[in-house]
Design an enzyme around this catalytic site. Structure first.
Site, PDB file in Angstrom:
ATOM      1  N   SER A  12      56.811  31.199  19.483  1.00  0.00           N
ATOM      2  CA  SER A  12      55.561  31.297  20.229  1.00  0.00           C
ATOM      3  C   SER A  12      54.690  32.254  19.458  1.00  0.00           C
ATOM      4  CB  SER A  12      55.815  31.830  21.637  1.00  0.00           C
ATOM      5  OG  SER A  12      54.592  32.220  22.205  1.00  0.00           O
ATOM      6  N   ARG A  13      53.586  31.747  18.919  1.00  0.00           N
ATOM      7  CA  ARG A  13      52.791  32.591  18.029  1.00  0.00           C
ATOM      8  C   ARG A  13      51.903  33.565  18.774  1.00  0.00           C
ATOM      9  NH1 ARG A  13      51.698  27.481  15.427  1.00  0.00           N
ATOM     10  NH2 ARG A  13      53.610  27.006  14.338  1.00  0.00           N
ATOM     11  N   VAL A  14      51.842  33.471  20.077  1.00  0.00           N
ATOM     12  CA  VAL A  14      51.105  34.481  20.832  1.00  0.00           C
ATOM     13  C   VAL A  14      52.025  35.667  21.068  1.00  0.00           C
ATOM     14  CG1 VAL A  14      50.044  34.998  23.042  1.00  0.00           C
ATOM     15  CG2 VAL A  14      49.496  32.894  21.872  1.00  0.00           C
ATOM     16  N   THR A  66      48.903  23.693  17.550  1.00  0.00           N
ATOM     17  CA  THR A  66      49.327  24.499  18.703  1.00  0.00           C
ATOM     18  C   THR A  66      49.702  25.923  18.309  1.00  0.00           C
ATOM     19  OG1 THR A  66      51.472  23.466  18.395  1.00  0.00           O
ATOM     20  CG2 THR A  66      50.093  22.593  20.130  1.00  0.00           C
ATOM     21  N   ASP A  67      49.909  26.754  19.318  1.00  0.00           N
ATOM     22  CA  ASP A  67      50.263  28.162  19.089  1.00  0.00           C
ATOM     23  C   ASP A  67      51.766  28.383  19.134  1.00  0.00           C
ATOM     24  OD1 ASP A  67      47.450  28.929  19.287  1.00  0.00           O
ATOM     25  OD2 ASP A  67      47.695  28.486  21.400  1.00  0.00           O
TER      26      ASP A  67
END
Ligand code: ATP
Ligand code: MG
Length: 597
Positions: free
Chosen positions: A446-448, A420-421
């Site tokens: 949250s990697r976005v 997941t991101d």
């Protein structure tokens, strides 16, 4: 030297003429590369009339029984009129529903069941079946070829196995599993195969889509750039989720995982997002409660619930998330935005483990089969943001994972974390302290990131995450000291107010402008003097004041999504004005309280 093959010809009452036998031999010779064919004739009244010829694994059905079946199927098809949409590649997993044998004689590969139990059937004789192909059994039940071995294939069954026993015939369909999809599913509760379970009648599907579908490639995608607001302050400010992102919700049992996903769904009202909630291995009562909540809040109008409960057999639990995703893809390719919740993937992995062990695959770490990573990666890779040329639709996924004792380093959690991101980590300790939602700020990410936040949100969120981290550290550090300097005291006060602000009751998503107003006020220290106990009350009142009396500010924020310095000043001025009134009231209250004493 061509081989000799034995063919069996069953007839009802009149044996075939030698001319007919010659003809049949010709057809078989052509099929089996000029092999020498020996035909054995057997009388079998059960076929009704005509012949059934079988040779090796193949069968030609010229019998009355076979034709009647084909005719029935064809009529069924006509009444359903799904053919125009059917790509010819897929077939419904539901037995006896859409059976599309052509009204002509075709050879079919048949086999016999050698073992059946627990939703699994081993079939001998179907050598050419491909992985994922639908196999039909004599009683109309359908199964999916899941394990291809040199001597047999293992099928998972999508129906009751009561009608299947050793020796039951199984026929290849040459098609992969499909599921009915369409607009009409919105607002409905369906099982893992797409048939309604809410008692509201049949659902008219628009088309059939394959359950398993390769994820869109790189060229077909674009980066995540639009926010998917959850309405939960602690998530939208610090761990923003974008449309097309996959954000894991992870935590122990009863820490509010489902609640976060549901609040996110509730918050999509009026935002033109289709929501799909996939329940995997949950109690039927839990699913009923969730549906009730969705109905009560009006969220059911744009939501599909795909339910495979704990009492469903492992194959249904295994297929449910893929079915849900197939439904999502229908909307994705229509250029729409979809939010899909998989609740939860731990139970999905357990169902898959049960299947794999029954199929006699060798167990690996924690007794899961070796391909359990692929199980989830091929599912979650299907969530994406499509490029503008392809309509720009998106699927945002919120998979849920349950941990044991907060252990995120177990097999399945680490797998899904890496796919997941980002993850939202919920902690039992925080939950019991009353910090709800119990988001652990340090371990969530949250990697976005801020690419998926509106500008106003990005600007107003400021240093809230760092402030909170410092507060947590300081709070532990200063627990036992009584003598604190002024800066530390201020920092602690600011932190405790922030913590209090992040508490949010169920089914109360905040709008973007409300979150911005709270953050601007809090980050400017305007709330630091409010007693911690009153913070929640104060927050409600402040928002109420803005929504009723400062409508212009709210509107401007929502419309532009930006926070100019001038707008920020206006917000702070209004907060000050509100504070004056509020403080006066507070003072009066205190005086009254004192007077009473
Ligand atoms: P399970 O492991 O059983 O699936 P879960 O982690 O999904 O549990 P929920 O069912 O969402 O947890 O929530 C557990 C309980 O906590 C519920 O009774 C819910 O009402 C309560 N709860 C969750 N979030 C909040 C909140 N923000 N405020 C108040 N109560 C909450
Ligand atoms: Mg739950």
């Amino acid at each position: 030297m061509s081989e000799t093959l034995k063919a069996k010809l069953r007839y009802a009452s009149t044996p075939p003429s030698s001319e007919q036998i010659e003809k049949i031999k010709k057809i078989l010779e052509k099929k089996f590369d000029d092999a020498v064919i020996e035909v054995e004739t057997i009388e079998d009244p059960s076929i009704g009339g005509g012949f059934v010829v079988s040779c090796k694994n193949f069968e030609y059905d010229w019998s009355d029984a076979g034709r009647a079946k084909q005719l029935r199927a064809e009529l069924n098809n006509l009444s359903k009129k799904t053919e125009e949409h059917d790509t010819g590649r897929i077939i419904s997993m539901l037995g006896n529903k859409v059976v599309d044998f052509k009204l002509q004689v075709e050879d079919r590969e048949v086999g016999t069941v050698t073992w059946v139990g627990d939703g699994i059937a081993n079939v001998d004789g179907i050598e050419h079946a491909f992985y994922g192909e639908i196999i039909e059994f004599e009683d109309g039940t359908r199964g999916m070829a899941q394990d291809i071995r040199s001597d047999h294939i293992g099928c998972i069954l999508f129906g009751n196995d009561a009608g299947i026993r050793q020796g039951t015939r199984a026929v290849r369909t040459y098609k992969e599993a499909g599921i009915p999809v369409g607009e009409a599913f919105v607002g409905r509760v369906v099982d893992a195969l797409g048939s309604p379970v809410d008692g509201l009648g049949e659902i008219k599907e628009t088309e059939y889509r394959p359950v398993e579908q390769p994820a869109p490639g790189i060229v077909e995608r674009q980066s995540v750039n639009e926010p998917m607001e959850t309405g939960i302050l602690s998530i939208d400010t610090m761990f923003p989720i974008g449309r097309g992102q996959r954000e894991l919700i992870i935590g122990d049992r009863q820490t509010g995982k489902t609640s976060i996903a549901l609040d996110a769904i509730i918050n999509q009202k009026g935002k033109n997002v289709i929501c799909i909630y996939v329940a995997i291995g949950q109690k039927a009562s839990t699913v009923a409660k969730i549906v009730q909540t969705l109905k009560k809040t009006g969220a059911m109008d744009y939501t599909i619930v795909v339910s495979s409960t704990a009492s469903d057999m492992a194959p249904l639990q295994y297929i449910a998330p893929y079915s849900g995703t197939a439904m999502a893809e229908f909307f994705l390719h229509d250029g729409k935005d979809v939010l899909i919740v998989y609740d939860d993937l731990s139970k999905h992995a357990v169902a898959y483990r049960a299947l794999s062990l029954l199929l006699e695959r060798s167990p690996g770490r924690e007794a899961y089969p070796g391909d359990v990573f692929y199980l989830h990666s091929r599912l979650l890779e299907r969530s994406c943001k499509l490029s503008s040329e392809l309509g720009g639709g998106s699927i945002t996924a919120l998979p849920i994972i349950e941990t044991l004792g907060g252990d995120v380093s177990a097999y399945i959690p680490t797998n899904v974390i890496s796919i997941t991101d980002g993850q939202i980590f919920l902690e039992s300790d925080l939950f019991f302290e009353g910090m709800r939602p119990a988001v652990n700020v340090g371990l969530s990410v949250s990697r976005v990131g801020s690419a998926a936040q509106t500008k106003a949100m990005k600007k107003s969120a400021g240093s809230i995450r760092v402030d909170l981290a410092q507060y947590r550290e300081m709070a532990v550090f200063t627990q036992f000291s009584s003598d604190l300097d002024e800066t530390t005291k201020n920092q602690l006060r600011h932190g405790s107010v922030l913590m209090e602000l992040l508490k949010q009751p169920l089914e109360h998503p905040l709008k973007m402008h409300e979150q911005v107003i709270i953050l601007v006020a809090a980050n400017a220290g305007r709330l630091d003097l409010v007693p911690v106990k009153r913070v929640r009350d104060y927050k409600e009142k402040l928002l109420n004041y803005f929504n009723t009396e400062q409508g212009e500010i709210c509107e401007e924020l929502e419309k532009s999504g930006e926070l100019s310095d001038q707008l920020k000043k206006r917000i702070l001025d209004s907060v000050d004005a509100f504070n004056d009134v509020e403080n006066k009231q507070l003072k009066e209250e205190i005086e009254i309280a004192h007077g009473n004493n």
